[in-house]
Design a protein around this motif. Sequence first.
Motif, PDB file in Angstrom:
ATOM      1  N   PRO A  88      87.208  57.682  19.010  1.00  0.00           N
ATOM      2  CA  PRO A  88      87.898  56.890  17.985  1.00  0.00           C
ATOM      3  C   PRO A  88      89.122  57.612  17.414  1.00  0.00           C
ATOM      4  O   PRO A  88      89.967  56.991  16.790  1.00  0.00           O
ATOM      5  CB  PRO A  88      86.825  56.689  16.913  1.00  0.00           C
ATOM      6  N   LEU A  89      89.238  58.921  17.665  1.00  0.00           N
ATOM      7  CA  LEU A  89      90.374  59.685  17.143  1.00  0.00           C
ATOM      8  C   LEU A  89      91.643  59.488  17.977  1.00  0.00           C
ATOM      9  O   LEU A  89      92.736  59.796  17.521  1.00  0.00           O
ATOM     10  CB  LEU A  89      90.023  61.179  17.093  1.00  0.00           C
ATOM     11  N   TRP A  90      91.490  59.016  19.219  1.00  0.00           N
ATOM     12  CA  TRP A  90      92.631  58.849  20.118  1.00  0.00           C
ATOM     13  C   TRP A  90      92.750  57.374  20.456  1.00  0.00           C
ATOM     14  O   TRP A  90      91.987  56.839  21.242  1.00  0.00           O
ATOM     15  CB  TRP A  90      92.456  59.679  21.383  1.00  0.00           C
ATOM     16  N   ASN A  91      93.739  56.735  19.903  1.00  0.00           N
ATOM     17  CA  ASN A  91      93.884  55.290  20.063  1.00  0.00           C
ATOM     18  C   ASN A  91      95.217  54.953  20.729  1.00  0.00           C
ATOM     19  O   ASN A  91      95.822  53.933  20.431  1.00  0.00           O
ATOM     20  CB  ASN A  91      93.784  54.612  18.693  1.00  0.00           C
ATOM     21  N   ASP A  92      95.674  55.819  21.643  1.00  0.00           N
ATOM     22  CA  ASP A  92      96.960  55.637  22.303  1.00  0.00           C
ATOM     23  C   ASP A  92      96.760  54.924  23.633  1.00  0.00           C
ATOM     24  O   ASP A  92      96.148  55.479  24.542  1.00  0.00           O
ATOM     25  CB  ASP A  92      97.600  57.017  22.512  1.00  0.00           C
ATOM     26  N   PRO A  93      97.265  53.693  23.798  1.00  0.00           N
ATOM     27  CA  PRO A  93      97.063  52.937  25.050  1.00  0.00           C
ATOM     28  C   PRO A  93      97.625  53.646  26.279  1.00  0.00           C
ATOM     29  O   PRO A  93      97.160  53.418  27.388  1.00  0.00           O
ATOM     30  CB  PRO A  93      97.781  51.612  24.795  1.00  0.00           C
ATOM     31  N   SER A  94      98.628  54.504  26.115  1.00  0.00           N
ATOM     32  CA  SER A  94      99.209  55.185  27.277  1.00  0.00           C
ATOM     33  C   SER A  94      98.236  56.173  27.910  1.00  0.00           C
ATOM     34  O   SER A  94      98.420  56.593  29.049  1.00  0.00           O
ATOM     35  CB  SER A  94     100.499  55.916  26.871  1.00  0.00           C
ATOM     36  N   ARG A  95      97.171  56.554  27.188  1.00  0.00           N
ATOM     37  CA  ARG A  95      96.189  57.486  27.740  1.00  0.00           C
ATOM     38  C   ARG A  95      95.167  56.785  28.605  1.00  0.00           C
ATOM     39  O   ARG A  95      94.289  57.385  29.166  1.00  0.00           O
ATOM     40  CB  ARG A  95      95.511  58.260  26.612  1.00  0.00           C
ATOM     41  N   ASP A 112      87.211  64.667  21.468  1.00  0.00           N
ATOM     42  CA  ASP A 112      87.803  64.426  20.154  1.00  0.00           C
ATOM     43  C   ASP A 112      88.953  65.381  19.853  1.00  0.00           C
ATOM     44  O   ASP A 112      89.892  65.025  19.149  1.00  0.00           O
ATOM     45  CB  ASP A 112      86.754  64.560  19.055  1.00  0.00           C
ATOM     46  N   ASP A 113      88.889  66.609  20.382  1.00  0.00           N
ATOM     47  CA  ASP A 113      89.895  67.607  19.993  1.00  0.00           C
ATOM     48  C   ASP A 113      91.255  67.383  20.636  1.00  0.00           C
ATOM     49  O   ASP A 113      92.282  67.563  19.994  1.00  0.00           O
ATOM     50  CB  ASP A 113      89.391  69.022  20.266  1.00  0.00           C
ATOM     51  N   ASP A 114      91.304  66.991  21.915  1.00  0.00           N
ATOM     52  CA  ASP A 114      92.603  66.840  22.571  1.00  0.00           C
ATOM     53  C   ASP A 114      92.788  65.492  23.268  1.00  0.00           C
ATOM     54  O   ASP A 114      93.824  65.245  23.874  1.00  0.00           O
ATOM     55  CB  ASP A 114      92.845  67.972  23.564  1.00  0.00           C
TER      56      ASP A 114
END
Length: 96
Positions: A88-95, A30-32
């Motif tokens: 749920p905090l990271w919703n970037d498709p590039s990741r 969640d943090d990074d």
Amino acid sequence: MELELILERELTSHRPVAGTITDVQLHQRDDDGKWYINVRVSWRGSPPYHVALYDKKRIRLYSKVSSAIRHVVTAYRYSLVIGVNPSPLWNDPSRF
């Protein structure tokens, strides 16, 4: 939740012949937003263990889930289901 560390070399080279990886989960922090690997192995009991990078006391982290999956498949020769748990905090498709 803190889990006990298991060294990667112990998982890949010191595993007894009868020992098997029974479960692999990839979790996004969640943090990074980075991904880390949890494995469950039959010869160390039932609780899951974090896979550490050799003797370093840190979790092996990946910026993309594809890199973590590639590592599990090639290094551990794991061919069963791999659980992927995005944060749920990271919703970037590039990741991905």
